[in-house]
Design an enzyme around this catalytic site. Structure first.
Site, short mmCIF file in Angstrom:
data_model
loop_
_atom_site.label_atom_id
_atom_site.label_comp_id
_atom_site.label_asym_id
_atom_site.label_seq_id
_atom_site.Cartn_x
_atom_site.Cartn_y
_atom_site.Cartn_z
N LEU A 33 0.82 -1.22 0.00
CA LEU A 33 0.00 0.00 0.00
C LEU A 33 0.85 1.27 0.00
O LEU A 33 1.89 1.33 0.64
CB LEU A 33 -0.92 0.00 1.23
CG LEU A 33 -1.87 -1.20 1.32
CD1 LEU A 33 -2.72 -1.11 2.59
CD2 LEU A 33 -2.77 -1.29 0.09
N GLU A 35 0.41 5.87 -0.75
CA GLU A 35 -0.49 7.00 -0.52
C GLU A 35 -1.72 6.96 -1.45
O GLU A 35 -2.79 7.42 -1.09
CB GLU A 35 0.32 8.29 -0.69
CG GLU A 35 -0.31 9.54 -0.15
CD GLU A 35 -0.67 9.50 1.34
OE1 GLU A 35 -1.70 10.07 1.69
OE2 GLU A 35 0.08 8.87 2.13
N HIS A 37 -3.38 4.24 -2.48
CA HIS A 37 -4.35 3.35 -1.84
C HIS A 37 -5.00 4.06 -0.64
O HIS A 37 -6.20 3.94 -0.41
CB HIS A 37 -3.68 2.08 -1.34
CG HIS A 37 -3.08 1.23 -2.41
ND1 HIS A 37 -1.71 1.05 -2.54
CD2 HIS A 37 -3.63 0.48 -3.39
CE1 HIS A 37 -1.47 0.23 -3.55
NE2 HIS A 37 -2.62 -0.13 -4.09
N SER A 187 2.56 0.49 -6.71
CA SER A 187 3.35 -0.50 -5.97
C SER A 187 4.57 -0.92 -6.79
O SER A 187 5.62 -1.26 -6.25
CB SER A 187 2.50 -1.73 -5.66
OG SER A 187 1.31 -1.35 -4.99
P1 AMP Z 1 -3.57 -2.21 -6.94
O1 AMP Z 1 -3.17 -2.56 -5.55
O2 AMP Z 1 -2.44 -1.69 -7.78
O3 AMP Z 1 -4.39 -3.28 -7.60
O4 AMP Z 1 -4.52 -0.95 -6.81
C1 AMP Z 1 -5.67 -0.99 -5.98
C2 AMP Z 1 -6.49 0.23 -6.24
O5 AMP Z 1 -5.72 1.40 -5.99
C3 AMP Z 1 -6.95 0.33 -7.71
O6 AMP Z 1 -8.29 0.80 -7.74
C4 AMP Z 1 -6.00 1.34 -8.29
O7 AMP Z 1 -6.54 2.06 -9.39
C5 AMP Z 1 -5.79 2.27 -7.10
N1 AMP Z 1 -4.53 3.01 -7.25
C6 AMP Z 1 -3.30 2.52 -7.54
N2 AMP Z 1 -2.41 3.52 -7.66
C7 AMP Z 1 -3.10 4.68 -7.44
C8 AMP Z 1 -2.75 6.06 -7.44
N3 AMP Z 1 -1.50 6.48 -7.67
N4 AMP Z 1 -3.72 6.96 -7.18
C9 AMP Z 1 -5.00 6.56 -6.94
N5 AMP Z 1 -5.39 5.28 -6.93
C10 AMP Z 1 -4.46 4.35 -7.18
#
Ligand code: AMP
Length: 283
Positions: A33, A35, A37, A187
């Site tokens: 996670l 910022e 997330h 990530s």
């Molecule tokens: P992930 O863990 O990469 O599958 O992401 C989980 C959620 O966090 C997804 O809905 C992503 O679109 C969102 N997310 C990832 N990176 C960002 C970011 N930089 N800003 C906003 N939301 C994000």
């Protein structure tokens, strides 16, 4: 905050909350996670009484040559971060809980929305996402689910899934959280070397440059996009795509029309790291 790893456990916790009349906002993640997330969790808190976060690296959305094994995993840090954000429940299933071990007789197939952008470059990616999010929605039955605009094609496909499969869930997109130099938080940024990290914001700068030109009236941006791709290659990036896509169809658009919504989106490799970013254009 409670951590649940079985479906029965998370269901009984959620049903207890619902019996108290609480509304539920759900934030699915693959952990590691950052910022970005956390901004989703904060928005979730504004939208419902209780926040449920899932942390699960979903094998179904990784291709055979992708980074499933290397994907960063840091569960204890993630649980601490969720606790600090006031999350009520964290769902941490393993593969057996999510997919069981029996024969499978159903599979998800998508039509046209995943032909371009990340769907075009990552066969099976969105089928894997639709499968896992559909399962999460059936297990958690939230009132609201929050996703990032960072993965805009994912958001659009899931909105369509909610519509076509009649999930009674409101989907909300959160803005892209960025580092001070503009790099979209991810990530996967953990894979970048110091040198790569320095040039990584060039992707967003290229998008911003094209956005300005479009806003100044360039309605056929192909040459502009080609030129930006050349510049990125010269800096050491390997291009996947850089283009303008229709918000509705997720297909590339050659000539933009006022009154429409588009996504200006790019994906590049920097060494072994794949970076994506986008800007929404409401013309
Ligand atoms: P992930 O863990 O990469 O599958 O992401 C989980 C959620 O966090 C997804 O809905 C992503 O679109 C969102 N997310 C990832 N990176 C960002 C970011 N930089 N800003 C906003 N939301 C994000």
């Amino acid at each position: 905050m409670k951590q649940c790893s079985s479906i029965d456990d998370i269901r009984s916790e959620i049903s207890a909350l619902k019996k108290q009349g609480k509304t539920i906002a759900f934030v699915p993640t693959m952990g590691a996670l950052h910022e970005g997330h956390l901004s989703l969790m904060r928005l979730a808190k504004e939208k419902a009484d209780e926040v449920v976060v899932s942390i699960y690296v979903n094998p179904e959305q990784f291709g055979p040559n992708e980074d499933f094994e290397d994907y960063p995993r840091q569960l204890q840090d993630d649980l601490d971060a969720c606790e600090q954000e006031g999350v009520s429940l964290v769902f941490t299933p393993n593969d057996k809980v999510m997919y069981g071990s029996g024969e499978k007789y159903f599979r998800i197939e998508l039509d046209t929305l995943n032909e371009h952008m990340d769907g075009g470059s990552r066969p099976g990616f969105f089928e894997g996402i639709v499968l896992v999010v559909n399962k999460f929605f059936n297990i958690i039955e939230p009132d609201v689910a929050i996703f990032g605009q960072k993965d805009i094609q994912q958001f659009q496909i899931l909105k369509q899934m909610v519509y076509e499969f009649n999930h009674n869930i409101e989907l909300i997109a959160a803005p892209i959280a960025r580092a001070n130099d503009g790099l979209a938080l991810s990530s996967r940024n953990a894979y970048l070397s110091d040198e790569e990290r320095k040039i990584a914001p060039s992707l967003y700068r290229a998008l911003q440059y094209v956005e300005r030109q479009i806003k100044d009236g360039v309605m056929e941006p192909k040459l502009l996009l080609n030129h930006q791709q050349d510049e990125l290659e010269a800096k050491g990036f390997k291009n996947d795509y850089l283009n303008v896509f229709s918000m509705k169809t997720m297909h590339p658009v050659k000539k933009l029309q006022p009154g429409n919504s588009y996504i200006l989106a790019g994906a590049v490799y920097l060494g072994k790291t794949r970076l994506i970013d986008n800007i929404i254009l409401d013309l």
